[in-house]
Design a protein around this motif. Structure first.
Motif, PDB file in Angstrom:
ATOM      1  N   LEU A 489       0.814  -1.220   0.000  1.00  0.00           N
ATOM      2  CA  LEU A 489       0.000   0.000   0.000  1.00  0.00           C
ATOM      3  C   LEU A 489       0.850   1.273   0.000  1.00  0.00           C
ATOM      4  N   PRO A 490       1.948   1.348   0.770  1.00  0.00           N
ATOM      5  CA  PRO A 490       2.803   2.536   0.633  1.00  0.00           C
ATOM      6  C   PRO A 490       3.324   2.728  -0.788  1.00  0.00           C
ATOM      7  N   ALA A 491       3.627   1.625  -1.480  1.00  0.00           N
ATOM      8  CA  ALA A 491       4.074   1.734  -2.875  1.00  0.00           C
ATOM      9  C   ALA A 491       2.932   2.224  -3.758  1.00  0.00           C
ATOM     10  N   LEU A 549      -6.737  -4.823   2.995  1.00  0.00           N
ATOM     11  CA  LEU A 549      -5.309  -4.802   3.299  1.00  0.00           C
ATOM     12  C   LEU A 549      -4.976  -3.658   4.255  1.00  0.00           C
ATOM     13  N   GLN A 550      -5.593  -2.508   4.034  1.00  0.00           N
ATOM     14  CA  GLN A 550      -5.370  -1.371   4.924  1.00  0.00           C
ATOM     15  C   GLN A 550      -5.886  -1.664   6.332  1.00  0.00           C
ATOM     16  N   ASP A 551      -7.049  -2.268   6.432  1.00  0.00           N
ATOM     17  CA  ASP A 551      -7.611  -2.602   7.744  1.00  0.00           C
ATOM     18  C   ASP A 551      -6.754  -3.621   8.482  1.00  0.00           C
ATOM     19  N   VAL A 557      -2.786   4.132   9.468  1.00  0.00           N
ATOM     20  CA  VAL A 557      -2.068   4.862   8.418  1.00  0.00           C
ATOM     21  C   VAL A 557      -3.063   5.267   7.334  1.00  0.00           C
ATOM     22  N   THR A 558      -2.950   6.487   6.860  1.00  0.00           N
ATOM     23  CA  THR A 558      -3.836   6.960   5.794  1.00  0.00           C
ATOM     24  C   THR A 558      -3.071   7.060   4.477  1.00  0.00           C
ATOM     25  N   GLY A 597      -8.104   9.488   3.497  1.00  0.00           N
ATOM     26  CA  GLY A 597      -7.088   8.466   3.278  1.00  0.00           C
ATOM     27  C   GLY A 597      -7.517   7.083   3.698  1.00  0.00           C
ATOM     28  N   ARG A 598      -8.811   6.884   3.964  1.00  0.00           N
ATOM     29  CA  ARG A 598      -9.319   5.569   4.375  1.00  0.00           C
ATOM     30  C   ARG A 598     -10.164   4.993   3.244  1.00  0.00           C
TER      31      ARG A 598
END
Length: 676
Positions: A489-491, A549-551, A557-558, A597-598
């Protein structure tokens, strides 16, 4: 199909800092303007590094080649080994690297004070005394390997140019790093076992303790003689020498070695893994117990030579090697019967004759399959070979991992599996090793995956299933480095912040990478994407996967740029709402929550089942009202357009009614008159 050390790569550059100082985890600082070529570990390049809170620590950083992913799992293991003669790896990360204009993996290490023991493998130095070799190299490497092997990992980069003096007095040796590139890929053939020498560099695999101990033997000889064995010879010449006379004789040649050192050299350089010395046996020798290593049994030589590709060959292993290098001639040799004749009349090994007959029993419908089986029969201890494909059983995984996007490599891998070459190779072994069983189980597991064409399966999924530490190879991350699922996700956030935004968020590589490494079930979403990637159903499924994946991994992190892109990606899904006012409201809310960002907030709006149901109910009611109004209007227009006929019909009806009333009245009056 050749393995190359990559440069910077292509594609659009991500947004990154161009500062000279590169921060690593807010703990270390790498100075990209201060290279340290004396500490390079090709293909990794060394740079000056400092600790933010302890400037007195002597550190350096290895910036690794993204195309040859480092062994980060080994970094974690080595941090548990505290030995004064092992260069310590402190940490690793993936950072923006200005000199390459991309993100690169880096490893932070403690920096030796002294120089390399041997500047390069082409260097000739003064021979080291036996007592110094024993005390400064054999004793510490024996202890280090014992700990490494107990933890289930192997060094695979033991050689004299990867040894450093601990200080300028040259009293102690430090063992260099072993994680800047895949296992065995950067090792010269002379430091690899015969089996691995015959395989391609990417097909050597992780190896085992026997690989490390063989390299220890070669390094001991290099230190004793002051030069790397067989210096100046080509790889093919080295292999031919090993095949003809064995590793020990090929490397020692005319060098004078004492009886004391001859013992461990013979034990460590034995080409039969079962007879090669173990760490325990080397420890016994260090403790003064004298062992008698078995004299290596050399392969049987034929009474007459067999000519292949202009070379006269006398052993079956050498013939297999040259046949593999000259594949088309090998086909002729097998079909002509010349090989069978030589085996029966010259070699005289019944086992080899029987094995070759078994290899040929499948017929010659597929010439490549036939030759590949014959090579295994001639050299059962060698790698599995099929044209440009050459890998040990364990190296099959690493080979396809290194050439995941090479069409030829993918085809050859598929043929190795479909031709049953792995099973035939196992059938030719003298005994089944535990590592063979593990690798066979892994290959059996991916067979059904290989034949599935859906998103998240196929060759891409096989690559990640067989190579647990492989980064995501999606073209979207051409100038990034997604080492683990936590980096995905950061990528994505960096990608969406760049000028070269993707058309989709989930491609085949990302789907396979997630399918292998993400523990939540995403099969339903992948099917939706596969069925309709550019329609509303597929777009919502892409965002839902990344939201999960974010959850799971980045709850706090947003990702505002990713959210903004996802909101735009979901724009066509707004059209699923029938109400113009509701569509306007949904668009406005999407733009608003994108700033949070969510990703889940986007889905709560665009994929709200209650809201969709209300909209559908209202739409159905509106459709019914519209249909009723339309029918009424049609009837009215029909009446207006047919006034004359309606008048006649109405007049006739009124006349009939009047006549009926007149008749009734007449009858009533007549009856009344009669009565009175």
């Amino acid at each position: 199909m050749a393995l190359k050390v990559s440069g910077g790569g292509g594609g659009a550059e991500p947004t990154m800092s161009t500062a000279r100082i590169v921060d690593v985890k807010d703990r270390y600082e790498i100075d990209s303007g201060k290279p340290l070529p004396d500490f390079d570990s090709q293909p990794a390049v060394a740079y000056s590094c400092s600790h933010k809170r302890d400037s007195k620590r002597n550190l350096y950083a290895l910036v690794c080649d993204p195309k040859l992913p480092p062994r980060f799992d080994v970094v974690s293991v080595l941090r548990r080994i505290d030995h004064r003669n092992l260069i310590r790896a402190l940490d690793w990360d993936v950072v923006d690297w200005p000199p390459e204009g991309r993100r690169c993996p880096v490893v932070i290490l403690e920096r030796p004070v002294g120089k390399r023991v041997m500047a390069s493998l082409e260097t000739v130095t003064a021979p080291m005394q036996e007592e110094r070799v024993t005390r400064h190299f054999i004793e510490p490497i024996c202890q280090i390997l014992r700990e490494m092997h107990a933890l289930g990992t192997h060094h695979r980069m033991i050689r004299p140019d990867n040894l450093f003096w601990m200080n300028d007095e040259q009293r102690e040796i430090l063992i260099g790093e072993c994680f800047s590139a895949p296992a065995g890929v950067t090792s010269p053939i002379v430091y690899e076992t015969l089996e691995c020498s015959l395989a391609s560099a990417a097909g050597r695999g992780e190896g085992g303790p026997e690989n490390d101990l063989y390299a220890v033997g070669v390094t001991i000889l290099a230190l004793l003689t002051g030069q790397s064995p067989l210096i100046g010879k080509s790889d093919d010449e080295i292999i031919r020498l090993k095949l003809n006379v064995g590793s020990y004789a090929a490397m020692v040649q005319n060098h004078r070695v004492s009886l004391t050192m001859m013992e461990p050299l013979r034990g460590l350089l034995n080409d039969h893994p079962d007879e090669r010395w173990t760490v325990e046996e080397l420890s016994l020798w260090l403790n003064g117990r004298r062992l008698s290593p078995k004299q290596q049994a050399m392969p049987t030589k034929g009474s007459r030579a067999l000519t292949v590709a202009g070379m006269d060959l006398t052993t079956s292993r050498e013939i297999a090697h040259v046949m593999h290098r000259n594949w088309d001639q090998a086909i002729v040799l097998v079909n002509s019967g010349a090989l069978d004749t030589w085996l029966r009349r010259s070699l005289g090994e019944d086992d080899r004759v029987e094995a070759v007959n078994l290899a040929k029993s499948i017929g010659n419908d597929n010439q490549d399959r036939l030759v590949a089986r014959v090579l295994i029969a001639l050299d059962p201890d060698g790698p599995i070979r099929l044209r440009d494909f050459s890998a040990t059983l364990e190296g099959i995984s690493s080979l396809i991992g290194a050439f995941a996007d090479d069409a030829q490599a993918r085809q050859l891998f598929g043929q190795v599996i479909s031709f049953g070459l792995v099973n035939f190779w196992l059938d030719q072994q003298r005994g089944m090793e535990p590592s063979h069983i593990r690798q066979m189980n892994r290959l059996d597991k991916v067979k059904p995956i290989l034949n599935q064409t859906g998103l998240g399966f196929g060759m891409e999924r096989v690559v990640y299933e067989l190579n647990g530490g492989l980064p995501c190879l999606s073209p979207l991350f051409e100038r990034d480095f997604v080492a683990t699922i936590e980096h995905l996700l950061p990528a994505m956030e960096r990608l969406c912040a760049s000028d070269d935004r993707p058309q989709r968020l989930i491609d085949r590589h990302i789907a396979a990478f997630l399918g292998t490494n993400f523990k939540r079930a995403i099969g339903g979403e992948l099917r939706d994407i596969d069925r309709a990637a550019d329609e509303e159903e597929g777009r919502i499924a892409q965002v839902r996967i990344l939201s999960n994946l974010q959850d799971a991994l980045h709850r706090n992190v947003t990702f505002p740029h990713l959210c903004a892109f996802s909101a735009a990606l979901l724009e066509p899904a707004v059209e699923r709402f029938h109400s113009r006012e509701r569509r306007k409201s949904v668009r406005s809310r999407l733009r608003k929550v994108a700033k949070s960002g969510r990703l889940k907030d986007l889905l709560d709006i665009i994929d709200d089942t209650q809201e969709v149901a209300k909209d559908q109910t209202a739409f159905d009611k509106a459709c019914m009202d519209y249909a009723k109004s339309t029918r009424d209007l049609i009837n009215l227009m029909h009446d207006i357009n047919n006034k004359g006929r309606l008048a006649e019909e109405l007049g006739g009806q009124l006349a009939g009614a009047a006549a009926l009333l007149g008749c009734v009245a007449t009858v009533a009056l007549a009856g009344f008159a009669t009565f009175f």
